[in-house]
Design a protein around this motif. Structure first.
Motif, short mmCIF file in Angstrom:
data_model
loop_
_atom_site.label_atom_id
_atom_site.label_comp_id
_atom_site.label_asym_id
_atom_site.label_seq_id
_atom_site.Cartn_x
_atom_site.Cartn_y
_atom_site.Cartn_z
N VAL A 88 8.30 9.08 0.44
CA VAL A 88 7.32 7.96 0.07
C VAL A 88 6.05 8.48 0.34
O VAL A 88 5.63 8.86 1.39
CB VAL A 88 7.55 6.53 0.82
CG1 VAL A 88 6.72 5.48 0.74
CG2 VAL A 88 9.03 6.15 1.03
N GLY A 89 4.98 8.01 -0.41
CA GLY A 89 3.52 8.67 -0.32
C GLY A 89 3.59 10.14 -0.60
O GLY A 89 3.13 11.18 0.03
N ASP A 131 4.10 7.30 -5.14
CA ASP A 131 3.17 7.32 -4.56
C ASP A 131 2.37 5.95 -5.49
O ASP A 131 2.69 5.92 -6.57
CB ASP A 131 2.30 8.49 -4.82
CG ASP A 131 1.08 8.49 -3.89
OD1 ASP A 131 1.10 9.41 -2.98
OD2 ASP A 131 0.12 8.13 -4.22
N ASN A 132 1.42 5.41 -4.75
CA ASN A 132 0.72 4.35 -5.28
C ASN A 132 -0.51 4.56 -6.21
O ASN A 132 -0.90 3.83 -6.95
CB ASN A 132 0.31 3.39 -4.23
CG ASN A 132 -0.87 3.67 -3.57
OD1 ASN A 132 -1.27 5.12 -3.58
ND2 ASN A 132 -1.50 2.89 -2.62
N GLY A 158 5.03 3.87 -6.89
CA GLY A 158 5.77 3.01 -6.04
C GLY A 158 4.70 2.64 -4.90
O GLY A 158 3.95 3.45 -4.72
N ASP A 159 4.99 1.41 -4.20
CA ASP A 159 4.13 0.94 -3.07
C ASP A 159 4.86 0.90 -2.07
O ASP A 159 5.95 0.19 -2.12
CB ASP A 159 3.61 -0.56 -3.59
CG ASP A 159 2.84 -0.87 -2.47
OD1 ASP A 159 2.36 -0.38 -1.44
OD2 ASP A 159 2.09 -2.22 -2.76
N ASN A 203 4.95 -0.72 0.41
CA ASN A 203 4.76 -2.10 1.11
C ASN A 203 5.90 -2.87 0.30
O ASN A 203 6.24 -3.73 1.00
CB ASN A 203 3.40 -2.71 1.01
CG ASN A 203 2.18 -2.16 1.85
OD1 ASN A 203 2.28 -2.32 2.95
ND2 ASN A 203 1.44 -1.54 1.08
N ASN A 204 6.31 -2.53 -0.80
CA ASN A 204 7.11 -3.16 -1.55
C ASN A 204 8.25 -2.31 -2.38
O ASN A 204 7.59 -1.89 -3.31
CB ASN A 204 6.51 -4.31 -2.45
CG ASN A 204 7.43 -4.94 -3.14
OD1 ASN A 204 8.62 -4.84 -3.17
ND2 ASN A 204 6.84 -5.91 -4.36
N LEU A 205 9.22 -2.02 -1.74
CA LEU A 205 10.33 -0.98 -2.33
C LEU A 205 11.28 -1.75 -3.05
O LEU A 205 12.72 -1.44 -3.05
CB LEU A 205 10.70 -0.04 -1.19
CG LEU A 205 9.69 0.68 -0.73
CD1 LEU A 205 10.29 1.61 0.42
CD2 LEU A 205 8.84 1.56 -1.73
N SER A 206 10.94 -3.04 -3.72
CA SER A 206 11.99 -3.99 -4.41
C SER A 206 12.65 -3.04 -5.48
O SER A 206 13.65 -3.73 -6.04
CB SER A 206 11.40 -5.08 -4.83
OG SER A 206 10.48 -5.01 -5.48
N GLN A 207 12.07 -2.18 -6.06
CA GLN A 207 12.75 -1.23 -7.12
C GLN A 207 14.26 -0.57 -6.72
O GLN A 207 14.84 -0.12 -7.40
CB GLN A 207 11.68 -0.43 -7.87
CG GLN A 207 11.46 0.83 -6.88
CD GLN A 207 10.08 0.59 -6.30
OE1 GLN A 207 10.09 -0.32 -5.60
NE2 GLN A 207 9.31 1.63 -6.48
#
Length: 264
Positions: free
Chosen positions: A42-43, A66-67, A92-93, A95-99
């Protein structure tokens, strides 16, 4: 005062990633990476660490998010799927990994991410949700306020670094994230479910910040009130002197590291 002029895919920013690799940035947990691991980075930035982790798990799959769409494009170009079939890059964010579904990954990794998050506990809760029982979170964050080494030790660079930390706080970032990640992880659920937490510290060498105080970045810093032109000129001269020190130059921060296993 606005501070949103620094973009994740700007060259002046990506240059600060230096030579970050799994070897230099992930040594605290790589011995726990199974060959079949499903990993989320992430990031991920330009993707060097992501690709390295994928090599440690050749029979698994590693995803980097990464956002910044621009930096994901860079990662895809640097590590194309044709040459790295077990690596995927996507926007991707944190704060919100809903995927991603619950219990999706054996390893969730974040390096120098939480320092930028306004609600790090919420981010850790997402990490906890998508981590498989028995899997683990690995997080490494710096403590920018703790300079372990600066050579040459120039007052202008110390002044620049103090201002940088102050600006980070005004941006609701966390310049002392390395000392807080264990507490944030526990608040999110790690360590209270029977899983183990290992915490450690290590030094991190940083490249110079000349690119942040020259050219377009200098103009933007002045425009948005981060510094005056006079201050920028002094800081630029300091970083130029630091660069001239060659192999003797040092800019080193303290990092905190945690490995958090999710309870089974």
């Amino acid at each position: 005062m606005a501070y949103n002029y620094v973009k994740g895919d700007d060259k002046a920013v990506t240059d600060l990633y230096g030579d970050r690799t799994a070897n230099s940035s992930c040594a605290y947990f790589t011995r726990y990476v199974a060959k079949t691991a499903k990993i989320l980075d992430v990031g991920c930035g330009p993707g060097r660490i992501t690709a390295d982790l994928a090599q440690l798990a050749p029979d698994g799959h590693t995803t980097g998010i990464d956002n910044s769409e621009g930096i994901i494009d860079q990662a895809k170009a640097s590590f194309p799927h044709s040459s790295n079939p077990n690596v995927t890059f996507a926007v991707g964010d944190a704060n919100n990994l809903s995927q991603f579904a619950d219990n999706s990954f054996d390893i969730v990794h974040a390096h120098q991410l939480l320092v930028h998050m306004t609600d790090p506990v919420a981010v850790f809760k997402e990490f906890y949700r998508i981590c498989k029982p028995g899997g683990f979170l690995a997080s490494r964050e710096s403590n920018p306020s703790i300079l372990l080494a600066l050579n040459p030790d120039l007052p202008s660079i110390r002044e620049y670094w103090a201002r940088t930390n102050a600006v980070m706080k005004k941006m609701s970032s966390n310049p002392d994230a390395g000392s807080k990640i264990e507490a944030w992880a526990k608040e999110a659920g790690f360590g209270v479910d029977g899983g183990e937490i290992l915490a450690s510290k290590s030094p991190m060498s940083m490249p110079g910040h000349l690119g942040m105080v020259t050219g377009e970045k200098a103009e933007q810093a002045i425009k948005y009130g981060m510094a005056t032109k006079e201050e920028i000129d002094v800081w630029a001269a300091g970083w130029e002197e630091w660069e001239r020190a060659g192999e003797d130059k040092q800019f080193m921060l303290e990092c905190g590291e945690i490995i958090c296993w999710k309870g089974t």
